[in-house]
Scaffold this motif. Structure first.
Motif, short mmCIF file in Angstrom:
data_model
loop_
_atom_site.label_atom_id
_atom_site.label_comp_id
_atom_site.label_asym_id
_atom_site.label_seq_id
_atom_site.Cartn_x
_atom_site.Cartn_y
_atom_site.Cartn_z
N GLU A 158 -5.69 -2.25 -4.30
CA GLU A 158 -6.13 -2.98 -5.41
C GLU A 158 -5.07 -4.00 -5.55
N SER B 87 -2.62 -7.33 -4.95
CA SER B 87 -2.80 -8.53 -4.19
C SER B 87 -1.88 -8.63 -3.05
N ARG C 24 -12.79 -2.59 0.03
CA ARG C 24 -13.21 -3.86 -0.73
C ARG C 24 -14.71 -4.34 -0.53
N TRP D 155 -13.99 -9.63 -4.23
CA TRP D 155 -12.66 -9.94 -4.46
C TRP D 155 -12.48 -10.33 -5.88
N GLN E 246 -6.48 -9.75 -7.43
CA GLN E 246 -6.20 -9.45 -6.00
C GLN E 246 -5.54 -10.97 -5.40
#
Length: 599
Positions: A69, A71, A313, A563, A567
């Motif tokens: 999860e 970034s 994702r 998204w 992130q």
């Protein structure tokens, strides 16, 4: 390993139920679990099957889902190597007095007495340290040590470029005062294929099985050496075939010759299934013309390097995760998961999640687990998932490891290339792995030049060296290239820079995998993706450009991923105007420049 697994595991289970089996990846872990269920039935529930990374994450208190999860989720495995090192420190009690360190280790490993490590020849230095710490190799007293049983084949050590070292299995006897057993019965290939494989690998140096070549299993000892194809194929009669390749460009002529031979075999087999076939190469570029050949002729084909764009994702995965997190109470069982997935729309990614549900049911048994455990399992599964084969599989020898097929063709090209960190016999072992994927028939393409890996096969009785096969000049379609975009190729913030009520969000929501897209070069110089109504629904990153001399031909929706602001990298967040959004990931087809545009 049927000849030893049932009695050894069953006997051990009666007196030592604390068995943990460590697999190379999640796919292998599922295969071990399935094999145990077949061999010992309900007793398989007493065996814990994990990947090395999964075990390390548990010991270190880390989370797969939490990491995915973030970034800054890295594209390589460095973060997971760090987790393994942390797990080793925990087991060794780094920074603690000896008595306290021993007590912590005993508490962490309470109930475990036996460790089975599969594919031991492929472990790297960090995994070696983890296994050593688990077993208590460096402890002076025997109390607290775990019994270690490693299974591996030094002839299949093919990941030296990635840090794996064959030296670990070669020194296993010394490390653990172990007694070796040689598991040399082959339950897969015909006697002809086995004989050819032995001839290829025999010249390799420092082999542990040099005096113990593989052989056909006892139940098939009286079968014809060529198996059923000894009578089905009047040309090869079940022998391994070497197919000479000549012409320019070599890659396209090779594709035509190999596919022509597979099509000839297909005509001899009423029950032919392309899903049981593979073309294996040293490098992906040699497979592109094979795919183009199949696409032009309607042969179902699947590229093994087609990375699924961040399974975690995917729109479909996030829908499953959201459903799980909303469950009250927060528990779930396999049957409930199956009911949910069956109710979803058809499509390739829900079909992929059906694989996940089936694998989870196998591992969890019939009982309930917590939602948190299920999500964490799904996150680990998504790291190295293998999509179920849906046609002829085109794959590298590295990617074929652990798989098997009725019919295999091995392409020539780049087999003399040695990567950094590999020893001189690395390509011989890689060829061994490629050849041993075959059950019934094996084709080896060969360019008209010296070939040190095939030279020993020229006069072998299990091998047929074919005369050159005439083929027509390659068609223009053989030059098409099919590319699946990766997330790094896509402008991930395209829809996020628009408010949540912007029509682009509804347009993306209406798209499904396989829907056509129209590519065009936008004012910024980036490739834009338009839906059937002409609305721009996505954009590729500026860094993504076609190969020299190629241009866009067509595009379709490969997947839609979710998204979010959280992130996104910090430098992009000021321009974001909604908390979460969807991103279109395309599959693109290129053609040589100079042809009439088909946009």
């Amino acid at each position: 390993y049927p000849e030893i697994t049932p009695p050894s595991i069953s006997t051990t289970f009666e007196t030592h139920p604390g068995i943990v089996a460590l697999a190379y990846n999640r796919h292998a872990a599922v295969q071990i679990r399935r094999r145990l269920e077949e061999l010992i039935g309900d007793d398989a529930g007493g065996v814990t099957v994990l990947t090395c990374h999964g075990l390390a994450m548990r010991l270190a208190g880390a989370s797969f889902s939490g990491r995915l999860e973030r970034s800054d989720n890295p594209p390589d495995n460095n973060a997971f190597r760090d987790v393994i090192r942390r797990a080793v420190d925990v087991l060794q009690g780094k920074g603690l007095p000896k008595a306290e360190a021993d007590a912590r280790r005993d508490q962490l490993l309470a109930g475990f007495r036996w460790i089975l490590v599969d594919e031991y020849q492929d472990i790297d230095a960090d995994q070696y340290d983890l296994i050593s710490a688990l077993a208590g190799r460096t402890r002076e007293e025997d109390a607290g040590k775990l019994t270690l049983f490693a299974v591996g084949d030094d002839d299949q050590n093919i990941y030296g470029f990635n840090g794996a070292s064959v030296e670990f299995i070669r020194r296993f006897e010394e490390d653990y005062n172990a007694r070796p057993s040689y598991l040399t019965a082959n339950y897969r290939s015909t006697a002809h294929i086995i004989a050819a494989v032995n001839a290829v690998v025999a010249p390799a140096r420092e082999r542990m099985k040099a005096e113990h070549p593989i052989h056909i299993d006892r139940a098939r000892e009286n079968d014809p050496p060529g198996g059923p194809w000894e009578t089905m194929d009047p040309v090869a009669r079940g022998r391994v075939q070497i197919l000479p390749v000549d012409g320019s460009p070599l890659s396209q002529f090779q594709a035509q010759i190999v596919m022509g031979e597979l099509l000839r075999l297909k005509e001899l087999a009423p029950q032919w299934d392309w899903c049981r076939c593979a073309v294996v190469a040293r490098a992906w570029t040699w497979l592109d013309p094979v795919r183009a050949f199949c696409e032009a002729r309607g042969i179902p084909v699947q590229m093994g390097n087609e990375a699924i764009p961040s399974v975690w994702r995917l729109r479909e995965t996030q829908a499953l995760v959201a459903w799980l997190r909303n469950r009250t109470p927060p528990v779930v069982d396999g049957a409930t998961l199956e009911t949910w997935i069956t109710a979803q729309p058809s499509g390739p990614w829900y079909a992929l999640l059906q694989q996940a549900v089936a694998d989870y049911k196998l591992e969890a048994g019939g009982g309930e687990t917590t939602v948190a455990h299920c999500i964490e399992w799904l996150a680990e599964w998504s790291r190295d998932v293998r999509q179920r084969q849906q046609g002829l599989l085109l794959v590298t020898a590295h990617g074929a490891k652990g798989l098997e097929f009725d019919h295999v063709a091995v392409l020539d090209g780049a087999w003399n290339h040695v990567r950094q960190g590999e020893d001189p016999d690395a390509q011989r072992r890689l060829t061994y792995v490629a050849m041993t994927r075959a059950r019934h028939t094996l084709l080896l393409a060969r360019f008209q030049q010296a070939h040190r890996l095939q030279d020993g096969l020229a006069r072998h009785p299990a091998v047929l060296c074919r005369e050159p096969i005439p083929v027509q000049p390659p068609s223009p379609a053989m030059e098409y290239r099919h590319i699946r975009a990766e997330l790094k190729h896509v402008d991930l913030g395209f829809a996020g820079r628009r408010p949540s009520n912007d029509p682009v969000h509804a347009a993306i929501a209406a798209l499904s995998p396989g829907d056509p897209l129209k590519p065009r070069i936008g004012s910024s110089g980036c490739l834009e993706l338009l839906d059937a109504t002409g609305r721009v629904v996505g954009r590729l990153a500026k860094a993504f450009q076609p190969s020299t001399g190629m241009r866009w031909r067509s595009a379709t929706v490969l997947a839609v991923v979710v998204w979010s602001r959280a992130q996104s990298e910090p430098q992009y967040q000021p321009r974001i105007r909604c908390d979460s959004w969807e991103v279109v990931v395309p599959e693109l087809v290129f053609e040589p420049e100079g042809r009439e545009a088909r946009f």
